[in-house]
Every structure is written in C-alpha cells, then in structure tokens.
Design an enzyme around this catalytic site. Structure first.
Site, short mmCIF file in Angstrom:
data_model
loop_
_atom_site.label_atom_id
_atom_site.label_comp_id
_atom_site.label_asym_id
_atom_site.label_seq_id
_atom_site.Cartn_x
_atom_site.Cartn_y
_atom_site.Cartn_z
N GLY A 167 4.57 3.84 10.77
CA GLY A 167 3.77 5.04 10.68
C GLY A 167 3.32 5.52 12.04
CB SER A 168 0.70 7.95 12.92
OG SER A 168 -0.49 7.35 12.44
CD GLU A 194 9.26 2.43 13.67
OE1 GLU A 194 8.73 3.33 14.37
OE2 GLU A 194 9.91 2.67 12.65
CD GLU A 207 7.26 9.83 17.21
OE1 GLU A 207 8.29 9.66 16.55
OE2 GLU A 207 6.22 9.13 17.05
CB CYS A 264 10.96 6.07 13.97
SG CYS A 264 12.11 5.05 13.03
N GLY A 288 -2.76 5.54 13.50
CA GLY A 288 -3.03 4.77 12.29
C GLY A 288 -2.67 3.31 12.46
N GLY A 289 -1.49 3.05 13.07
CA GLY A 289 -1.05 1.70 13.28
C GLY A 289 -1.95 0.95 14.24
CE LYS A 305 -3.49 2.81 0.90
NZ LYS A 305 -2.70 4.07 1.03
#
Length: 510
Positions: free
Chosen positions: A243-244, A267, A393, A304, A247-248, A186
């Site tokens: 990603g965020s 992650e 974060e 990250c 979202g994750g 994706k």
C-alpha cells in the site's frame, strides 16, 4: 453488464468459520453496477480472529507439508469454481477490465499451486545437521540439527490495486499458509465484495480439507483502529502489507513500538527509474519511447512497478525518444482508476510535479472524477538533484524525463535515488562499459534490475525479488513475490541432542 450480479455479497466478515455481522456498515463504491453494504470491522472482531488463529496454529502449524499442499490446491480449485463471478464483481468494484481480472485470477491460482509444489520439495526448510563429535578435543561437539519453522499467526492487508493477487488469497496469504501460519486478513474497502467471494472459496477449502476454521479470517472495512489493533495484537507474529508509503510507515512504527516488536513486511512505493544508454537510444530511441508509454499507462499506471522516470543524455536522440513517448501517450484516452481517492491523489501528484521549478510540460491533458489521463514532463539532471520531491511516487500514468549532461551526471542521478523495487537499463553492445558503471550503484538501490525491458509485469517464480531498500519496502532482505517470500513467515530453530521421536517430522531420520 446487467445491473444484477451473479454473486450478491452478504457483507459479513468471515471469522473462524463463521459469517459475522457488525453494529455498523459501510457501502462500497463500485466503478459500475450497484453498491452494497458491508459490516465495519472492530478491534473486537480482530481479537476474536487472532484468538482463533492462535488456536488453529497448534494443529495447522504442525501439519504435514502434504496436507498443506492439498489445502493450497483446494483453495485454488475453489477460486476457479467461482471464476466468472469473481471476474464480474472484481471488475465492477475496481473498474479494471475483465481481461485484467482474469489474468490476475490466474496469477492468484498459480501462486497457490506454486507454493504447494514448493513445500512438497522441502528445500525451503534449509535443513542442516552437524553430527555429534564425542571424541573431539579439547571439547566434544553435541549433535545439532536446524530447520525452518512457522512463526505463528500473521496479518495480511489487502492491496487496493490488486483485488486478487495481493489481497485475500494473494501472495502474502499463500506464502503464510504454505509455511504453516494461520492468516488474519484486513480486507481493503475498495473491493470488499471481491474479498468476500474469495473468502468463501477459502472457507469451502477449509471444510473440504477438515482444517481448523481459525486458520483464516477476513475482516472487512473498519477505521484505522482496526488496522492498528491487528498489527498490535500480541498473538500476531508478522505483517504483510502492500500500500501507500504513509499508511505502511504508520503501521511499521506501530509494529516496532509493540512490547514485543514484530517484522512488518511492507511494500510501499517506487518510481522505478529507467536509464537509457547512448548507443541504445541512438539506435532505437523512438521505439523505446513508444514502449515506455505503453508500460507507463498499463492499468492506468496503477502498478507499483510503473516506470515513472526516464533518465537520458540530452541531445537529438533524447528528442526522438521524448517525441515518440509524447505521440504514444497522446493516443491514450481516459482510464478508470481504482477509487475516487486514488484519482484525486493522482491529480495532486500531477500538480506537485507541474508546480516544481525547472519542470517543463511536454504533454498535458484533462482528467476529472475517477478518470486518469497521461501527463509527461521533463527536467534537467541538475534540477532533479536539487529537488528530492521529484523522486516521490505519483500513482498513475505520469512520466518524467530527466535530461542529463553526460554519463557522469547519469551516475549521480543513480546515486541520489531512494530505494526502488526496480531499476532498468536500456543498452546495446556499445553501452557495456557505461552500463557496467551503473550496475554496482543500482543493485544497492533496487531489488530487481532489468536490461532492455519494462518492469510492469512481475513473474512469480523461485528467483523473483519484489522488494528493495526503503521506501520500496520496509525489509530489504525480503520479497513479497516468488517462493522466497515464504521465508518471511519462518524462523530457524536449532535442536541439540534431541531424539528423533520428538523432533519435528521434517527433521526426523527417514
């Protein structure tokens, strides 16, 4: 750069060897140069790609390690053949300097070649054999053999901050293909042109190696429904995501809610705290402050592993550290962020930190539009412990100094941490005892512990761990960097009393 591109995107998905358009399009938002239109992915595209990946698995999943190694090396060759065009469009879309994209391309190619070498060695198979003991009393033992086998098609989500190394042909894709698993990517909407040209490289490698075209598909853009359709597709067996946190976590929950739940290797987020020991900061506090500023602002802080938190015992040595960091940060000008949305989120994170009671501004600046400038704040250990939001974060060049009263309060800070990708200790010889108290705490908090270094920059090698307890990642037993990451896309299978002739080739007697 001129307005024209060496590579002009056609804006289509790559699905099972065919370039496919869609009913609607979206336009990318490059930091410089012309924008282009790209087809919007749909659940129907996802289904087509997943069906093709399952079909490909029946040949690719049973191919030889030598053939897969050749394929990985050919992908690397094809990426290198497009080197200049990849750097050009990647830099335009992301705003990252050309030197950064060149380095990231080298890492991407290096990962592919490392996995090719790794699977040829065969150690990752973890082959085990317990020979039959027919005369054992009171019960005989059958012949038992075990080997790691590929799990089937997997989904990979491209990362916003790494257009190459964590995206289309990045670490997740390389590990899955090395394991024998077809991949459905994706693509990230922040750099669809970069994803397209790398997909062309993989497409060319598939043709050269004569591999089933369903082994790789790249679906561009799309709404959340596309990501949801991908992680919920019954033919997908695992998901790799960078990603965020929000979202994750949403995708993780969808994977867990499936009729057949699958692992989600996400992650997500980390503040990567540094702990500065007394002797180290007394001897070289100013140098540490300057070094921290450099790491904090590398790539506009969009790593990250960005070390957003510095924990130091209050006093004159801490003052010297903070003064040096402030001076170094003040010299850093505006940097372009990856997307307008990330720049907005950075400003929101700044406002959240600045608006927290007990937080003091050390260095403030002005940033707008797609730019980021550094910010530096400080607070007390007591205030940190009372405000858990300070441990969230902020994706960008913002640093927070936590001044603690003593070594005991420093240990309290360590215990209060959520899961991290990294934790760092800066120490000199006189700090051994104090650092030794922290290590057992920090190894429960992070996947990688550093001494006297800065965590930005992740070596791709056998021993690297890029992961950690939640929310750093959703699976603390896994890594998304290094050769151990292949284990995410394998599962052990035991074969009992099975003749060599029908065993997997890797388990047959020589």
């Amino acid at each position: 750069m001129p307005d024209t591109l060496t590579f002009t995107p056609h804006g289509k998905h790559l699905i099972a060897g065919e370039w496919v358009s869609g009913d609607s399009t979206f336009r990318n938002e490059p930091a410089s140069g012309p924008a282009h239109d790209f087809a919007v992915g749909t659940p129907a595209h996802v289904d087509r790609a997943c069906q093709a990946a399952e079909d490909a698995f029946w040949s690719y999943g049973y191919s030889s390690r030598a053939d897969r190694a050749t394929f990985l090396n050919t992908i690397a060759d094809e990426i290198e053949a497009r080197a200049e065009a990849i750097t050009e469009i990647g830099s335009r879309e992301s705003g990252l300097p050309e030197a950064r994209l060149q380095g990231e391309r080298g890492r991407t190619v290096g990962q592919l070649r490392l996995f090719a070498e790794h699977i040829l060695k065969g150690d990752y198979l973890d082959r085990r054999h317990d020979a039959a003991l027919p005369d054992r009393a009171p019960l005989p033992r059958p012949d038992l053999k075990m080997v790691q086998r590929p799990i089937g098609p997997v989904a990979v989500f491209g990362a916003s901050n790494f257009p190459l190394a964590f995206s289309t042909a990045g670490g997740d894709t390389a590990a899955a293909l090395a394991a024998g698993c077809p991949v459905v990517v994706k693509g990230h909407s922040a750099h669809p042109g970069t994803g397209e040209i790398v997909s062309e490289a993989i497409h060319a490698a598939i043709a050269k190696c004569g591999i089933h075209p369903g082994v790789f598909s790249n679906i561009q853009g799309g709404t959340r429904a596309v990501g949801q359709a991908l992680v919920q597709h019954p033919l997908i067996n695992a998901v790799g995501f960078t990603g965020s946190l929000w979202g994750g976590r949403a995708l993780f929950d969808l994977c867990a809610a499936r009729p057949n739940p699958i692992p989600f290797f996400g992650e997500l987020g980390s503040v990567n705290p540094m702990f500065l020991m007394a002797a180290a900061i007394a001897a070289r506090g100013a140098a540490l402050g300057t070094g921290w500023a450099g790491s904090l602002t590398m790539g506009a802080g969009q790593f990250c592993t960005n070390p957003g938190i510095a924990v130091v015992i209050n006093g004159p040595d801490a003052d010297a550290f903070v003064d040096a960091a402030k001076a170094a940060l003040a010299e850093i000008g505006p940097q372009t962020m990856l997307t307008d949305g990330m720049a907005k989120a950075y400003r929101q994170g700044r406002d959240r930190v600045a608006g927290t009671a007990g937080v003091q501004e050390i260095l403030t600046s002005t940033c707008d539009l797609r730019n980021a400038t550094p910010y530096l704040y400080e607070t007390t250990g007591e205030n940190w412990l009372a405000n858990h939001a300070l441990g969230e974060e902020v994706f960008g060049p913002l640093g927070l100094v936590v001044r603690v009263k003593d070594q005991d309060e420093m240990a309290q800070i360590a215990r209060s941490l959520a899961g991290q990708l990294t934790c760092t200790i800066h120490m000199d010889a006189g700090d051994t005892d104090a650092a030794g108290v922290l290590v057992p705490i920090l190894e429960r908090k992070a996947g990688r512990l550093l001494v006297n270094g800065f965590p930005t920059g992740v070596e791709v090698c056998d021993s690297m761990v890029h992961g950690g307890p939640y929310p750093a990642s959703t699976n603390y037993g896994a890594t998304s960097v290094g050769t151990l990451s292949i284990r995410r896309f394998l599962r052990p299978v035991c074969y009992q009393n099975m003749p060599d002739e029908i065993l997997p080739v890797d388990m047959r007697a020589p």
